[in-house]
Write a protein that holds these residues in place. Structure first.
Motif, PDB file in Angstrom:
ATOM      1  N   ASN A 130     -15.127  -7.010 -14.709  1.00 59.17           N
ATOM      2  CA  ASN A 130     -14.360  -6.110 -13.552  1.00 59.17           C
ATOM      3  C   ASN A 130     -14.769  -4.729 -14.228  1.00 59.17           C
ATOM      4  O   ASN A 130     -14.766  -4.044 -13.318  1.00 59.17           O
ATOM      5  N   PRO A 132     -16.844  -1.673 -14.749  1.00 63.57           N
ATOM      6  CA  PRO A 132     -18.105  -1.510 -14.628  1.00 63.57           C
ATOM      7  C   PRO A 132     -19.173  -1.528 -15.487  1.00 63.57           C
ATOM      8  O   PRO A 132     -18.921  -0.685 -16.799  1.00 63.57           O
ATOM      9  N   ASN A 261     -11.816   3.922 -14.951  1.00 68.15           N
ATOM     10  CA  ASN A 261     -13.166   3.844 -15.461  1.00 68.15           C
ATOM     11  C   ASN A 261     -13.402   4.861 -16.499  1.00 68.15           C
ATOM     12  O   ASN A 261     -12.807   6.111 -16.310  1.00 68.15           O
ATOM     13  N   ALA A 339     -23.241  -1.458  -1.152  1.00 66.87           N
ATOM     14  CA  ALA A 339     -21.964  -2.354  -1.880  1.00 66.87           C
ATOM     15  C   ALA A 339     -22.789  -3.719  -2.014  1.00 66.87           C
ATOM     16  O   ALA A 339     -22.662  -4.240  -3.157  1.00 66.87           O
ATOM     17  N   GLY A 345     -26.177   1.933  -4.531  1.00 69.18           N
ATOM     18  CA  GLY A 345     -25.728   0.600  -5.040  1.00 69.18           C
ATOM     19  C   GLY A 345     -26.456  -0.184  -6.107  1.00 69.18           C
ATOM     20  O   GLY A 345     -26.026  -0.961  -6.856  1.00 69.18           O
ATOM     21  N   HIS A 348     -24.440   2.436  -8.903  1.00 69.71           N
ATOM     22  CA  HIS A 348     -23.031   2.693  -8.496  1.00 69.71           C
ATOM     23  C   HIS A 348     -22.367   1.345  -7.817  1.00 69.71           C
ATOM     24  O   HIS A 348     -22.802   0.645  -7.380  1.00 69.71           O
ATOM     25  N   GLY A 349     -21.192   1.231  -8.527  1.00 63.78           N
ATOM     26  CA  GLY A 349     -20.452  -0.105  -8.105  1.00 63.78           C
ATOM     27  C   GLY A 349     -20.833  -1.139  -9.226  1.00 63.78           C
ATOM     28  O   GLY A 349     -20.200  -2.325  -9.459  1.00 63.78           O
ATOM     29  N   LYS A 350     -22.004  -1.096 -10.004  1.00 64.11           N
ATOM     30  CA  LYS A 350     -22.399  -2.082 -11.166  1.00 64.11           C
ATOM     31  C   LYS A 350     -22.180  -1.345 -12.290  1.00 64.11           C
ATOM     32  O   LYS A 350     -21.291  -1.823 -13.132  1.00 64.11           O
ATOM     33  N   LYS A 354     -17.630   3.404  -9.269  1.00 69.13           N
ATOM     34  CA  LYS A 354     -17.160   2.556  -8.070  1.00 69.13           C
ATOM     35  C   LYS A 354     -17.430   3.379  -6.969  1.00 69.13           C
ATOM     36  O   LYS A 354     -17.113   4.698  -6.777  1.00 69.13           O
TER      37      LYS A 354
END
Ligand code: HEC
Ligand code: HEC
Ligand code: HEC
Ligand code: HEC
Ligand code: HEC
Ligand code: HEC
Length: 378
Positions: A130, A132, A261, A339, A345, A348-350, A354
């Protein structure tokens, strides 16, 4: 009345559309007629077909069951078993044969149980990733359980306090989850063992459970940095001389953005992460801005700044696997593709902030023009 008829036609059309993508190769004539009637809820037609085809029915039902057993996905299995169940129910009703129905219902129950177990298993591990950049490494779960060890948590955030991305990527690890790490290279001083040798970080040979920590009480401080043991974090920074100084920050604590975050851009002024484990490489960076034009006037343009990226990340981590090194040469990506891990991506998001934080990237209203940014022509 007219609208009701129209509604029925629409439903029938939808049912056909839904099944149109299904592979029907090798379907018997009987099955095709039965299935079509089934999709249209025409019980009279199904009953008629069953009554007329008593002799071939056992073979038809058995082949549906066999195909369901061999099918790859839960959805396909259940579709085939639902059809088999309907045939078998009518077979029992009209011909008194109960043999198939019991077996099919048992299979359906088993498949549903398997699917629930699979979902529960996926759910169980979700919390580990959950935050990052937190990765769960559990490829060898069974082997580990046999010797009483848990899977491993790799927390990017703990490491980012003391190391830039370039210290690890790509020299020690590719920027992707490989599920291929084992202990032999670690004990030989490679991969995690480049640092976990009792010199740069705690020794892998002595503290199995500091890495094999999933499910242990100590996991809480890794899964949520708000519960971090700050004394421990300071101790590592002092040993590595990375000068973490939380007193320089607004709340005199790790800074968090509105999504919970760590705000790494804010932390930047309050530590000096190590750039390389080897001798210092020629410290390359690049300082310019690139404007990704928004395709809609009501969505802000996107500004990509080379400097904050190239300070942390080697050019070769982005060029040329993710982007060609020429303005506008990379085909546009949609947010959906991002995404799924493409373009921005990839990180970002990993590991980095996010996508929910839209305006951190979409930072320039279209009306403001490009400013000093170079425009990426599509
Ligand atoms: C201490 C070493 C270390 C540092 C520093 C580090 N990483 Fe990683 N990174 C890893 C490891 C280990 C993996 C997993 C590799 C594997 O599975 O074999 C990984 C994986 C990744 C992945 C793939 C994640 C996924 O979910 O697929 C991305 C993206 C990534 N890193 C980006 C970064 C970025 C960006 C930075 C700097 C902000 C960074 N890393 C800093 C060690 C590090
Ligand atoms: C570039 C050096 C480096 C590499 C490579 C590295 N680590 Fe670390 N790791 C550290 C440092 C430094 C700490 C902070 C603790 C310390 O100072 O001993 C740490 C802390 C951790 C922690 C927190 C545990 C705790 O009790 O505080 C875990 C878990 C961890 N590392 C797992 C891994 C795993 C798994 C790998 C390989 C996939 C890895 N690390 C690779 C340097 C590294
Ligand atoms: C620096 C972090 C770290 C430490 C400390 C560590 N391990 Fe591991 N270990 C890993 C990672 C990462 C994997 C891969 C996990 C996976 O994918 O399931 C692994 C996998 C394993 C495996 C299965 C693969 C193989 O190599 O056989 C065993 C067994 C294992 N560890 C035992 C140990 C023991 C025993 C200790 C202590 C003496 C220990 N580990 C300490 C990171 C660590
Ligand atoms: C985080 C990823 C990332 C890193 C790291 C990165 N770049 Fe880029 N770079 C981009 C993107 C995105 C573009 C735009 C690509 C496009 O328009 O198709 C780009 C474009 C370029 C271009 C063409 C536009 C320009 O700036 O003149 C050059 C040259 C370039 N990069 C060089 C570098 C060099 C040299 C480094 C290392 C010092 C570097 N990049 C690091 C993402 C990155
Ligand atoms: C990490 C940076 C980043 C974040 C965060 C981000 N975007 Fe984007 N977005 C981009 C980039 C870059 C493009 C243009 C891509 C291209 O042209 O290759 C884009 C394109 C788009 C597009 C046009 C393409 C498409 O998918 O239809 C829309 C709409 C969009 N973004 C909406 C959003 C919304 C809404 C959010 C927040 C939920 C968001 N974006 C968050 C970087 C980002
Ligand atoms: C290779 C990994 C990587 C890729 C690819 C990447 N970023 Fe980043 N980005 C980072 C890291 C690391 C940070 C530091 C902040 C963080 O981790 O949350 C960052 C920070 C940012 C910031 C905040 C700093 C600033 O400039 O104000 C923006 C905005 C941003 N990225 C936009 C983008 C956009 C847009 C793209 C795609 C065109 C992109 N990034 C591609 C890793 C990446």
């Amino acid at each position: 009345m007219r609208s009701k008829a129209l509604f029925a036609i629409v439903i029938a059309a939808l049912a056909v559309a839904v099944f149109a993508g299904h592979s029907l190769a090798g379907e018997s004539k009987f099955r095709k007629s039965f299935r079509t009637s089934y999709e249209q809820n025409r019980f009279d037609a199904m009953g008629f077909l069953v009554k007329q085809n008593k002799d071939i029915l056992p073979g038809e039902i058995q082949s549906l069951v066999d195909e369901a057993k061999a099918a790859a996905s839960f959805g396909e299995k259940m579709q085939l078993l639902d059809l088999a169940n309907t045939m078998a129910t009518m077979h029992k009703e009209w011909h008194g044969n109960e043999k198939f129905l019991g077996e099919i219902e048992k299979l359906q129950r088993e498949e549903i149980q398997n699917e629930e177990a699979r979902k529960a298993e996926a759910e169980k591990w979700k919390k580990y990733e959950n935050f990052p950049g937190n990765l769960i490494m559990k490829e060898k779960e069974t082997e580990l359980a046999a010797i009483g060890l848990s899977p491993v948590i790799f927390p990017h955030w703990v490491h980012r306090i003391n190391f830039e991305c370039k210290a690890c990527h790509p020299a020690l690890f590719p920027m992707k989850k490989t599920n291929s790490i084992t202990m032999t290279p670690i004990f030989e001083g490679r991969l995690c063992g480049e640092c976990h040798n009792g010199k740069i970080a705690f020794d892998a040979a002595e503290s199995c459970e500091r890495c094999h920590v999933a499910g242990r009480p100590e996991e809480a401080a890794l899964l949520n940095p708000k519960k971090a043991d700050i004394a421990k974090v300071m101790e590592s920074s002092e040993r590595l001389k990375t000068e973490l100084n939380l007193d320089l920050l607004p709340n005199k604590a790790l800074p968090f953005d509105k999504f919970g975050n760590i705000d790494w851009m804010l932390l930047k002024g309050a530590h000096k992460p190590i750039k390389s484990l080897k001798e210092a490489p020629a410290d390359q960076t690049r300082d310019n801005e690139i404007l990704f034009e928004s395709p809609m006037p009501y969505v802000n343009n996107i500004v990509f700044r080379h400097k904050p990226h190239a300070d942390l990340i080697l050019c070769s981590s982005c060029h040329t696997d993710i982007y060609k090194e020429e303005l506008g040469s990379t085909p546009p990506a949609s947010m959906t593709q991002m995404a799924q891990g493409q373009s921005c991506g990839s990180c970002h998001g990993k590991v980095s902030f996010k996508f929910a934080d839209c305006n951190r990237c979409h930072s320039k209203p279209v009306s403001e023009g490009p400013g000093k940014a170079m425009i990426r022509k599509k």
